[in-house]
Design a protein around this motif. Structure first.
Motif, mmCIF file in Angstrom:
data_model
loop_
_atom_site.group_PDB
_atom_site.id
_atom_site.type_symbol
_atom_site.label_atom_id
_atom_site.label_comp_id
_atom_site.label_asym_id
_atom_site.label_seq_id
_atom_site.Cartn_x
_atom_site.Cartn_y
_atom_site.Cartn_z
ATOM 1 N N ASP A 305 32.042 43.515 47.856
ATOM 2 C CA ASP A 305 32.579 44.280 48.982
ATOM 3 C C ASP A 305 33.881 43.668 49.483
ATOM 4 O O ASP A 305 34.864 44.379 49.745
ATOM 5 C CB ASP A 305 31.585 44.327 50.144
ATOM 6 C CG ASP A 305 30.346 45.144 49.831
ATOM 7 O OD1 ASP A 305 30.448 46.088 49.026
ATOM 8 O OD2 ASP A 305 29.284 44.826 50.403
ATOM 9 N N ASN A 308 36.704 44.304 47.065
ATOM 10 C CA ASN A 308 37.177 45.684 47.176
ATOM 11 C C ASN A 308 38.020 45.888 48.432
ATOM 12 O O ASN A 308 39.021 46.607 48.416
ATOM 13 C CB ASN A 308 36.001 46.653 47.154
ATOM 14 C CG ASN A 308 35.375 46.785 45.778
ATOM 15 O OD1 ASN A 308 36.014 46.505 44.768
ATOM 16 N ND2 ASN A 308 34.122 47.192 45.734
ATOM 17 N N ASP A 309 37.612 45.255 49.531
ATOM 18 C CA ASP A 309 38.416 45.318 50.751
ATOM 19 C C ASP A 309 39.808 44.765 50.498
ATOM 20 O O ASP A 309 40.818 45.333 50.951
ATOM 21 C CB ASP A 309 37.751 44.515 51.878
ATOM 22 C CG ASP A 309 36.507 45.193 52.433
ATOM 23 O OD1 ASP A 309 36.328 46.404 52.203
ATOM 24 O OD2 ASP A 309 35.710 44.488 53.093
ATOM 25 N N LEU A 331 37.845 44.476 35.823
ATOM 26 C CA LEU A 331 39.001 44.465 36.723
ATOM 27 C C LEU A 331 40.264 44.066 35.972
ATOM 28 O O LEU A 331 41.319 44.696 36.136
ATOM 29 C CB LEU A 331 38.749 43.505 37.889
ATOM 30 C CG LEU A 331 39.924 43.327 38.868
ATOM 31 C CD1 LEU A 331 40.344 44.664 39.465
ATOM 32 C CD2 LEU A 331 39.543 42.338 39.975
ATOM 33 N N ARG A 367 41.249 53.433 43.359
ATOM 34 C CA ARG A 367 39.933 53.888 42.870
ATOM 35 C C ARG A 367 39.610 53.321 41.509
ATOM 36 O O ARG A 367 38.460 53.013 41.197
ATOM 37 C CB ARG A 367 39.908 55.417 42.842
ATOM 38 C CG ARG A 367 39.722 56.087 44.196
ATOM 39 C CD ARG A 367 39.328 57.537 44.043
ATOM 40 N NE ARG A 367 40.367 58.317 43.363
ATOM 41 C CZ ARG A 367 41.362 58.943 43.990
ATOM 42 N NH1 ARG A 367 41.457 58.879 45.313
ATOM 43 N NH2 ARG A 367 42.259 59.631 43.311
ATOM 44 N N ILE A 370 38.534 49.536 41.968
ATOM 45 C CA ILE A 370 37.349 49.221 42.782
ATOM 46 C C ILE A 370 36.194 48.785 41.891
ATOM 47 O O ILE A 370 35.901 49.406 40.859
ATOM 48 C CB ILE A 370 36.935 50.451 43.624
ATOM 49 C CG1 ILE A 370 37.972 50.713 44.713
ATOM 50 C CG2 ILE A 370 35.557 50.258 44.232
ATOM 51 C CD1 ILE A 370 38.124 49.591 45.714
ATOM 52 N N GLN A 371 35.515 47.719 42.306
ATOM 53 C CA GLN A 371 34.398 47.153 41.552
ATOM 54 C C GLN A 371 33.066 47.662 42.085
ATOM 55 O O GLN A 371 32.898 47.871 43.291
ATOM 56 C CB GLN A 371 34.444 45.615 41.643
ATOM 57 C CG GLN A 371 35.736 45.007 41.125
ATOM 58 C CD GLN A 371 35.959 45.295 39.664
ATOM 59 O OE1 GLN A 371 35.259 44.734 38.811
ATOM 60 N NE2 GLN A 371 36.914 46.146 39.342
#
Length: 372
Positions: A305, A308-309, A331, A367, A370-371
């Protein structure tokens, strides 16, 4: 520890049709009760980790009073709100304002209370465009307010919106050039979005208005970047431009992962590990704090999380982000694809970023990175 403080004032004289921030009409008795609750939350939160400083009131690197429209508060209440934060020497303390309230007397009052920066919503200098989104002040008032801010010597920022209903590319170019004539230290320019739950969104669904085409939005964005660049502004985030030395310190802290504490209904916080938020309800907020309890909802974040932030926030900026040493193969492969396609570029120090010309399309790149 670097840290910022955000204070939410949810009251407005009237709600703009595009606004999806929590706000409601101003009422004096409710506002007084709200400020009392805000003071109770301050007392409860300032003494907790990680914000406390050995039992002393914390000193903040930056403070930001937003809304809503904080400037609708009478000065006695506004001084109480401003007094919540003790900002370190050289720190930045911003208050949002509408042009209707900004005159030399109001500026003098907020500066004496501790404010050193004003962020003012202008949106457009064309009356018909303001009316198309429910803004009810005359552009002449905004120009007078800008002139007053210029003469005051105070650091300030102006907000503009493009893609307004009925706005042409020529109208937008005229607005940008007029704004730049004042040479504000900082300005923000946002592409209008139609958020579910807003009056503007309802009008779009009813066929009473429509979004500008992608081609028109791109043309407006190119004009914005061209004119700002020619005037010497640094385009450091998708919607933000600053003269050298005037980047918004508080907003930048959101994008670089600095912890911040949010006070007030609907305010969000980030302690460096987890996120938390208050409910978007004045009545719930006042009730809970009158009973001595925090109306706080904590959102535990995993390492994924937080990564991603970082991706979402940093790729909106000219700084980009550094690929972590423990990044997954997925990634790394996604980054490599975008580097080859030119939708990401790599700096000399190994950071990756989205080129300025593609920032309006940055969501597609994010998008893909994002993991899960």
């Amino acid at each position: 520890m670097r840290k910022g403080l955000y204070i939410h004032i949810p009251f407005c004289r009237s709600k703009c049709w595009y606004c999806d921030f929590y706000s409601k009409p101003y009422g004096s008795m409710e506002a007084e009760a709200y400020i009392r609750a805000l003071m109770r939350e301050k007392d409860l939160r300032f003494g907790s980790e990680p914000w406390s400083e050995d039992g002393r009131e914390p000193e903040w690197n930056t403070g930001y009073i937003g809304g809503g429209t904080p400037s609708v508060l009478p000065l006695d209440l506004l001084r109480q709100v401003i007094g919540i934060a003790r900002i370190e020497p050289g720190g930045e303390y911003t208050i949002e304002a509408n042009p209707e309230q900004v005159d030399s007397g109001w500026i003098s009052e907020v500066v004496s209370a501790g404010i050193n920066r004003v962020s003012m919503g202008v949106q457009s200098f064309i009356p018909a465009l303001l009316g198309a989104v429910g803004r009810d002040f005359q552009p002449g008032r905004a120009m007078k307010a800008i002139e007053t801010l210029c003469m005051s010597g105070l650091n300030f920022s102006i907000d503009l919106i493009y893609g307004l209903p009925g706005q042409t590319v020529e109208m937008w170019e005229q607005t940008v050039k007029r704004m730049l004539e004042y040479r504000p230290p900082h300005f923000s320019a946002y592409l209008l979005s139609y958020e579910p739950g807003t009056r503007l969104y309802a009008r779009m669904i009813a066929g009473k208005t429509e979004e500008v085409s992608e081609e028109t939005a791109e043309a407006m964005y190119r004009i914005l970047c061209r004119e700002a660049g020619m005037a010497g502004y640094q385009h450091y985030e998708v919607s933000n431009f600053a003269l050298p030395g005037y980047r918004a310190k508080h907003n930048s802290s959101y994008w670089d992962g600095t912890p911040y504490l949010g006070l007030g209904c609907s305010a969000h916080s980030f302690d460096g590990v987890d996120r938390a938020s208050n409910p978007p309800s004045v009545s719930t907020y006042i009730r809970d704090l009158s009973q001595g309890k925090l109306p706080l909802q904590v959102e535990k974040e995993s390492a994924v999380d937080r990564l991603n932030d970082t991706i979402i926030t940093s790729l909106r900026t000219s700084e980009g982000f550094s690929i972590p040493s423990d990044a997954t193969l997925a990634l790394r492969n996604a980054v490599e694809r975008h580097l080859l396609a030119g939708t990401l570029v790599e700096t000399d120090d190994g950071r990756v970023l989205i080129p300025e010309r593609l920032w309006l399309r940055s969501d597609a790149v994010m998008r893909d990175l994002i993991q899960v």
